[in-house]
Design an enzyme around this catalytic site. Structure first.
Site, PDB file in Angstrom:
ATOM      1  N   GLU A 131       2.474   5.958  -5.485  1.00 52.97           N
ATOM      2  CA  GLU A 131       1.664   4.737  -5.991  1.00 52.97           C
ATOM      3  C   GLU A 131       2.087   4.657  -7.776  1.00 52.97           C
ATOM      4  O   GLU A 131       1.344   4.561  -8.203  1.00 52.97           O
ATOM      5  CB  GLU A 131       0.375   4.850  -5.809  1.00 52.97           C
ATOM      6  CG  GLU A 131       0.193   4.811  -4.325  1.00 52.97           C
ATOM      7  CD  GLU A 131      -1.497   4.782  -3.991  1.00 52.97           C
ATOM      8  OE1 GLU A 131      -2.296   5.046  -4.968  1.00 52.97           O
ATOM      9  OE2 GLU A 131      -2.203   4.833  -2.948  1.00 52.97           O
TER      10      GLU A 131
ATOM     11  N   GLU B 178       0.885   6.759   3.625  1.00 49.78           N
ATOM     12  CA  GLU B 178      -0.778   7.053   3.231  1.00 49.78           C
ATOM     13  C   GLU B 178      -1.624   5.920   3.971  1.00 49.78           C
ATOM     14  O   GLU B 178      -1.326   4.834   3.639  1.00 49.78           O
ATOM     15  CB  GLU B 178      -0.892   6.895   1.858  1.00 49.78           C
ATOM     16  CG  GLU B 178      -2.542   7.481   1.635  1.00 49.78           C
ATOM     17  CD  GLU B 178      -2.556   7.805   0.043  1.00 49.78           C
ATOM     18  OE1 GLU B 178      -1.713   8.599  -0.702  1.00 49.78           O
ATOM     19  OE2 GLU B 178      -3.482   7.389  -0.675  1.00 49.78           O
TER      20      GLU B 178
END
Length: 826
Positions: free
Chosen positions: A429, A505
């Site tokens: 991220e 994820e």
């Protein structure tokens, strides 16, 4: 002393020195350390401010918890925030910030190279030998080594390590100190480099596998041995899982280095989750007729492929990742590495049906990778949470440009031979997803992976999915990995060239063990006065989802190659959704298993799907609700069977069966839980009445296969202790996790009891820590007293170094105590 005796002594000394020169020695520096918290003058004397410690050591885990520690006012943009807020408990509310010094001594052998290897040091490590700086290594998660020969003297030497953790340097609890092993390696002048073997298996069939071993050497290894008339040579042996040499090759060393040797293994045993067969490559450096160094690496014979529309293939067979993300902390034990604790976590996940681990978001401890090798768990290794753009004020971005390649190379060379490692991730991220510069950084990092290890694919955990689909960031990766945004998977599959999608994820469902909120509903960012989340597994964060969405994608599409759920275990820090002005809350609620290693209800949901061969029949909620008589109290059942019938005090509430994809989709727009009905059996209109709930599960033919009861608990009566594993080894390290339950006179759990429990341990071991899984509880883990939560907690005991038994006793006011005795074997 006569000449004859002198001659014999000289011969013996020469022989001893020759044997010493022929051996590489590795010593783990565990005992004899002193620790000083805070800055200190380098020449300050050792005084009472220095405390004796053993490694691994986490200086912050003993607390105390406090809101003030690392209080951060930040805007978490990846979560959709637009203005800064005070983040309480973001790094666990533990005092990890500051400077710490470690010191010890070690003995160096004359004529040897002395190399110090650190598996991890948190953080900004400065290593000094005899007062001189040997190395600076800023990243606390990475392993690094340094040759300190030129700083050593023959005999005793002083080693000091200065560490510094800065405020706002992490988004979770990072730990503090020398929390992983430190080793001293001694070699000959000419030697095999640390992590200097690279093993590949370019050809495999049932009859034969080709194994190539590429060895990097240091020192004068290309010289001609005048006395022996031979060049130095490398001998590599392949050792089977049974310990037999099954192939070997000896080669002269010329000027071309590193040297690659090719060997054949007949009838290879393939590494897989079902058969984690491990071979060893043992390489010996020979000078004349004398072996002068030897290094051994463990590897597996297996093939990897990632195929458009077909998925991820291990040994030419498609396999879905049923993975879990793991932070590096071990709950109440903190960040200090403990093999027994890591094994405990992996065994629980494997029993649930998990087949893969993502190391989020940092390099792992070597012990974790070695255990995954031996247990048959695949791994995605991920080094970074930040690149060159900040998430945290004092995060890794400060070092990225100078250190990223060095950190990557260390990780890749350390772990590229491990069969469990099947994929590299280059980041999580990262804010750089948004811009052209970030696309270039991703390409650079992927190129480093391909250069150091061309056998494994590269991914990246991307959460800005719409952006990376349009700017080319995702298209350049070997495997596009998406964090959440399940509604964009189909678009990603359509637009991207790879033809496969990975849930790098997933989920981030939040729940608290044994805690249930009414009425039930699918909710985002639900907040309650008790700072808990509902155990009905229907709550998530604004950017995440409940598990059923990921289950359906994996079931319905071959191009979706699986998932890594966030997270396998609760971890210290990041207490969403109670991370903004919500103290006390010091740990996550994402875990399938809580901080005390007690499974939440969600564990059985995953197990029912990921381990369908195992009998699973789990009922929720508990059935002790004084004051709710007549109130709607839905009953959920998680089972590997397709159908079940619910009885309340003997009266049938009807049968429920899991719906097919087509049946469930017909309910879309009519039933908010339409998708859940594919994976859960739910009776949503049950009214509570005390007594008994009973569930009978049936197979597809209508045959009763399993039955389970849950009873309304009476008054708390006594403490019950249980442990799923038996005897420990008397090694001073092995652990047992003891479940402590407060029950009524008939042994039924009292789910609302949160009283204080006190522990004593006697015999050949000790009490080590306790935890209850309540993120709001501020009891210190290391003290032998801890409150229960939802009627339960966990006590951890550690074996001593002498055989015998250890007895753990738990007592609390108002109820009878309980004890358990565990064997400690030689």
């Amino acid at each position: 002393m006569n000449k004859h005796r002198i001659g014999i002594m000289a011969l013996l000394l020469s022989t001893a020195l020759g044997q010493a020169w022929a051996q590489r020695t590795v010593r783990t520096l565990t005992e004899g350390w002193l620790f000083h918290q805070g800055e200190t003058a380098f020449d300050a004397p050792t005084d009472q401010q220095w405390q004796a410690v053993s490694l691994p050591h986490d200086w912050a885990i003993k607390g105390p918890f406090d809101r003030k520690w690392d209080l951060q006012k930040v805007t978490v943009t990846q979560n959709g925030e637009t203005k800064p807020t005070w983040k309480t408990g973001r790094t666990g509310g533990l005092p990890y910030i500051g400077v710490g010094w470690y010191r010890t001594t070690f003995r160096a052998t004359a004529g040897k190279r002395s190399i110090l290897l650190f598996d991890g040091a948190m953080s900004e490590a400065r290593v000094y030998v005899n007062g001189k700086e040997a190395i600076f290594w800023p990243y606390g998660y990475n392993s690094f080594y340094v040759d300190v020969t030129d700083l050593c003297q023959w005999g005793e030497n002083e080693l000091r390590v200065r560490l510094e953790n800065r405020e706002q340097s992490s988004r979770w609890y990072p730990g503090a100190g020398l929390y992983r092993k430190v080793r001293l390696i001694e070699t000959s002048e000419a030697h095999i480099q640390v992590w200097g073997q690279q093993v590949q298996t370019p050809y495999i069939d049932k009859e034969k596998a080709q194994v190539t071993v590429r060895t990097t050497l240091n020192g004068p290894v290309t010289k001609w041995n005048v006395k022996g008339g031979k060049r130095m040579r490398l001998r590599t042996e392949i050792i089977s899982p049974e310990g037999e040499v099954v192939s070997q090759r000896e080669s002269q060393i010329y000027d071309t280095l590193p040297m690659t040797q090719s060997l054949a293994v007949e009838r290879p045993q393939l590494w897989s989750p079902q058969t984690p067969a491990r071979y060893q490559a043992r390489t010996t450096l020979i000078d004349g007729e004398k072996p002068i160094d030897q290094a051994t690496t463990t590897f597996g014979i297996r093939s990897l492929a990632w195929v458009s529309e077909r998925g991820f293939l291990l040994n030419n067979e498609p396999i879905k990742f049923r993975g879990a993300c793991l932070h590096h902390d071990l709950g109440p034990l903190g960040a200090a590495v403990n093999v027994s604790a890591i094994r405990h976590q992996l065994e629980m996940l494997q029993e649930m049906g998990c087949n893969a681990i993502r190391t989020a978001h940092n390099m792992p401890a070597p012990e974790l990778v070695e255990l995954c090798d031996s247990m048959g768990l695949m791994m995605m290794l991920e080094p970074f949470d930040e690149w060159d753009q900040a998430k945290c004020k004092n995060g890794y971005h400060r070092f990225f440009n100078e250190w990223a390649e060095r950190d990557m190379v260390n990780m890749l060379r350390q772990y590229r031979n491990h069969p469990s490692v099947v994929m590299w991730s280059i980041g999580n991220e990262v804010p750089s997803q948004w811009n052209e510069q970030g696309k270039g950084v991703a390409r650079w990092l992927q190129d480093i992976c391909h250069r150091e290890d061309p056998t494994r694919p590269v991914t990246c955990g991307m959460d800005q999915v719409s952006t990376v689909l349009n700017n080319g960031f995702a298209a350049q990766l070997d495997i596009p990995g998406f964090n959440y945004r399940t509604h964009l998977y189909h678009e990603a599959h359509r637009l991207l060239p790879q033809g496969i999608v990975l849930g790098s994820e997933t989920s981030s469902t939040v729940s608290s063990r044994g805690t249930y909120m009414f009425p039930i509903a699918l909710k985002k960012d639900a907040l309650y006065a008790n700072h808990q989340s509902s155990g009905y597994d229907l709550e998530a964060c604004s950017w995440s989802n409940v598990p059923d969405e990921d289950f359906a994608l994996a079931d319905d599409h071959d191009w979706e190659i699986g998932q890594f759920v966030w997270t396998g275990f609760d971890y210290l820090g990041e207490p969403s959704p109670y991370d903004t002005e919500a103290w006390p809350s010091h740990s996550s609620l994402y875990g399938i298993i809580d901080l005390a290693s007690l499974p939440k209800d969600r564990y059985w949901l995953y197990r029912s799907l990921w381990a369908p061969e195992k009998e699973t029949l789990h009922i929720l909620p508990h059935w002790t609700w004084p004051g709710r008589e007549g109130g709607i109290t839905p009953v959920f059942v998680y089972t590997n069977h397709p159908e079940a019938e619910l009885f309340i005090n003997g009266k049938s509430m009807g049968r429920q069966r899991k719906l097919s994809k087509q049946e469930a989709e017909q309910l879309k727009g009519k039933d908010p839980l339409w998708l859940q009905r594919r994976y859960r059996l739910m009776w949503t209109d049950v009214k509570y009445e005390p007594g008994e709930i009973r569930v009978v599960a049936y197979d597809k033919h209508g045959k009763a296969m399993a039955e389970k009861r849950v009873l309304t608990a009476g008054k708390p009566h006594h403490i019950q202790l249980s442990c799923t594993k038996g005897a420990m080894q008397a090694d001073g390290n092995e652990l047992r996790y003891v479940t402590v339950s407060i029950v009524d006179k008939d042994g039924n759990l009292c789910p609302a009891d949160n009283r204080l429990v006190e522990f004593t341990a006697k015999g050949n071991g000790r009490f080590l820590a306790a935890a209850n899984g309540d993120a709001t509880n501020l009891d210190l883990f290391h003290l032998p007293r801890h409150h229960a939560f939802a009627g339960q907690l966990t006590a951890i005991v550690q074996a001593g170094k002498q055989p015998g038994t250890i007895t753990l006793t738990a007592k609390a006011k108002g109820i009878k105590s309980g004890s358990i005795t565990l064997e400690v074997n030689p």
